[in-house]
Design a protein around this motif. Structure first.
Motif, PDB file in Angstrom:
ATOM      1  N   ALA A  77       0.810  -1.230   0.000  1.00  0.00           N
ATOM      2  CA  ALA A  77       0.000   0.000   0.000  1.00  0.00           C
ATOM      3  C   ALA A  77       0.838   1.272   0.000  1.00  0.00           C
ATOM      4  O   ALA A  77       0.378   2.323  -0.464  1.00  0.00           O
ATOM      5  CB  ALA A  77      -0.938  -0.015   1.205  1.00  0.00           C
ATOM      6  N   THR A  78       2.050   1.211   0.477  1.00  0.00           N
ATOM      7  CA  THR A  78       2.867   2.418   0.597  1.00  0.00           C
ATOM      8  C   THR A  78       4.077   2.454  -0.327  1.00  0.00           C
ATOM      9  O   THR A  78       4.646   3.529  -0.560  1.00  0.00           O
ATOM     10  CB  THR A  78       3.374   2.582   2.047  1.00  0.00           C
ATOM     11  N   THR A  79       4.479   1.319  -0.840  1.00  0.00           N
ATOM     12  CA  THR A  79       5.731   1.219  -1.599  1.00  0.00           C
ATOM     13  C   THR A  79       5.491   0.761  -3.032  1.00  0.00           C
ATOM     14  O   THR A  79       4.691  -0.143  -3.270  1.00  0.00           O
ATOM     15  CB  THR A  79       6.703   0.238  -0.912  1.00  0.00           C
ATOM     16  N   SER A  80       6.162   1.394  -3.967  1.00  0.00           N
ATOM     17  CA  SER A  80       6.076   1.012  -5.384  1.00  0.00           C
ATOM     18  C   SER A  80       7.461   1.046  -6.009  1.00  0.00           C
ATOM     19  O   SER A  80       8.349   1.774  -5.563  1.00  0.00           O
ATOM     20  CB  SER A  80       5.152   1.957  -6.158  1.00  0.00           C
ATOM     21  N   THR A  81       7.616   0.256  -7.069  1.00  0.00           N
ATOM     22  CA  THR A  81       8.812   0.324  -7.903  1.00  0.00           C
ATOM     23  C   THR A  81       8.393   0.865  -9.258  1.00  0.00           C
ATOM     24  O   THR A  81       7.537   0.286  -9.927  1.00  0.00           O
ATOM     25  CB  THR A  81       9.478  -1.046  -8.051  1.00  0.00           C
ATOM     26  N   CYS A  82       8.970   1.990  -9.639  1.00  0.00           N
ATOM     27  CA  CYS A  82       8.620   2.658 -10.889  1.00  0.00           C
ATOM     28  C   CYS A  82       9.729   2.446 -11.915  1.00  0.00           C
ATOM     29  O   CYS A  82      10.903   2.703 -11.628  1.00  0.00           O
ATOM     30  CB  CYS A  82       8.407   4.145 -10.653  1.00  0.00           C
ATOM     31  N   THR A  83       9.364   1.995 -13.099  1.00  0.00           N
ATOM     32  CA  THR A  83      10.342   1.659 -14.132  1.00  0.00           C
ATOM     33  C   THR A  83      10.310   2.661 -15.277  1.00  0.00           C
ATOM     34  O   THR A  83       9.242   3.020 -15.778  1.00  0.00           O
ATOM     35  CB  THR A  83      10.089   0.245 -14.679  1.00  0.00           C
ATOM     36  N   LEU A  84      11.494   3.100 -15.666  1.00  0.00           N
ATOM     37  CA  LEU A  84      11.682   4.007 -16.792  1.00  0.00           C
ATOM     38  C   LEU A  84      12.827   3.473 -17.642  1.00  0.00           C
ATOM     39  O   LEU A  84      13.430   2.453 -17.312  1.00  0.00           O
ATOM     40  CB  LEU A  84      12.036   5.407 -16.289  1.00  0.00           C
ATOM     41  N   SER A  85      13.112   4.145 -18.741  1.00  0.00           N
ATOM     42  CA  SER A  85      14.272   3.767 -19.548  1.00  0.00           C
ATOM     43  C   SER A  85      15.026   5.019 -19.971  1.00  0.00           C
ATOM     44  O   SER A  85      14.447   6.097 -20.114  1.00  0.00           O
ATOM     45  CB  SER A  85      13.845   2.966 -20.786  1.00  0.00           C
ATOM     46  N   VAL A  86      16.326   4.859 -20.139  1.00  0.00           N
ATOM     47  CA  VAL A  86      17.196   5.941 -20.599  1.00  0.00           C
ATOM     48  C   VAL A  86      18.004   5.411 -21.771  1.00  0.00           C
ATOM     49  O   VAL A  86      18.553   4.305 -21.706  1.00  0.00           O
ATOM     50  CB  VAL A  86      18.136   6.428 -19.479  1.00  0.00           C
TER      51      VAL A  86
END
Length: 283
Positions: A129-138
């Motif tokens: 409920a409080t923690t997320s992993t956010c994925t992006l790319s470079v």
């Protein structure tokens, strides 16, 4: 010198609106303005005024991992895309994240250089409920890189919580950037009589970003290895050094059918690489 894109940052927080990044002009005449953004863009208008929070508040970035923890490796022609995973926590949950990978002393300096995230918004997956992993790319484009860029780069990260808070760290961590390497091997004559001399030649090269070509990696220790027919394991026979042009040459006595190759352990600026095995029939 070459063109460096100014990696700008908003004092105290990463911008949630479109970030204008001016091009820098160097002696070689090239210029470049990144099209990416340094932070989330999809945030609702009321979140545009979100405040920057400190480490004592609920919102925290706990981990940032580039390319699964492995070095970023770039060749000479094709841009290479790498993942950046940002893990953060807040009582309200995580809405979005942003990132940039950059080199220099100060992210706001005109001498700094970097690459921004490709996406308008991160793909965030809740751990709880409080923690997320956010994925992006470079994406690293060798057209804008020089050889001295093969070093440790800063990892910048910004996170937006569901209740509109922002936290950022322009030097959250580091990631290693390396010049792609190539290695060849050729053993002969083929076939060869048992006990006769076998000559193995090859070349160790790596990306030369200054010229956009591959050039010999000189005076490097390279292992000559042999895998006997029917085996799955290579054994080191000897270690030699690459020449002033990156070439390799050595001789051995032919004893059995099998595969010969060169293997390079890598350095801080150049990844490890092994040549494809060259099969030799021993009569």
């Amino acid at each position: 010198m070459r063109i460096r894109a100014t990696v700008a940052a908003v004092s105290g927080a990463l911008a949630l609106s479109a970030l204008a990044v001016p091009a820098a002009q160097a002696d070689d005449g090239r210029s470049w303005t990144p099209s990416g953004l340094f932070a989330p863009r999809q945030a609702a208008p009321e979140r545009m005024a979100a405040r920057s929070v400190t480490a004592t508040d609920d919102l925290k970035i706990t981990k940032v991992v580039v390319n699964g923890g492995k070095p970023v490796v770039v060749g000479t022609k094709s841009p290479q895309k790498y993942s950046v995973a940002i893990t953060a926590t807040d009582d309200s949950g995580i809405a979005d994240a942003g990132t940039a990978l950059w080199i220099g002393d100060d992210i706001e300096s005109e001498d700094s250089f970097g690459f921004f995230q490709n996406e308008d918004a991160a793909k965030c997956k809740a751990v709880n409920a409080t923690t997320s992993t956010c994925t992006l790319s470079v994406t690293f484009d060798p057209a804008f890189m020089i050889n001295s860029d093969a070093t440790s780069w800063h990892v910048a990260a910004a996170v937006l919580s569901n209740d509109g808070q922002i936290v950022d760290n322009t030097k959250f961590g580091k990631t290693k950037v390396q010049r792609f390497s190539k290695l060849t091997a050729n053993a002969g004559p083929e076939p060869v009589k048992k006990g006769k001399t076998l000559t193995v030649t090859g070349k160790l090269t790596r990306a030369h970003w200054d010229t956009g070509t591959y050039k010999g990696y000189t005076q490097q220790p390279v292992k000559l290895q042999f895998r006997k027919k029917g085996s799955s394991t290579y054994t080191t026979v000897k270690t030699i050094k690459s020449s002033s042009t990156g070439t390799l040459k050595t001789t051995v006595k032919a004893s059995a059918d099998g595969y010969w190759r060169f293997s390079f352990a890598g350095t801080s600026t150049t990844p490890a690489v092994s040549a494809a095995g060259d099969y030799v029939d021993v009569k």
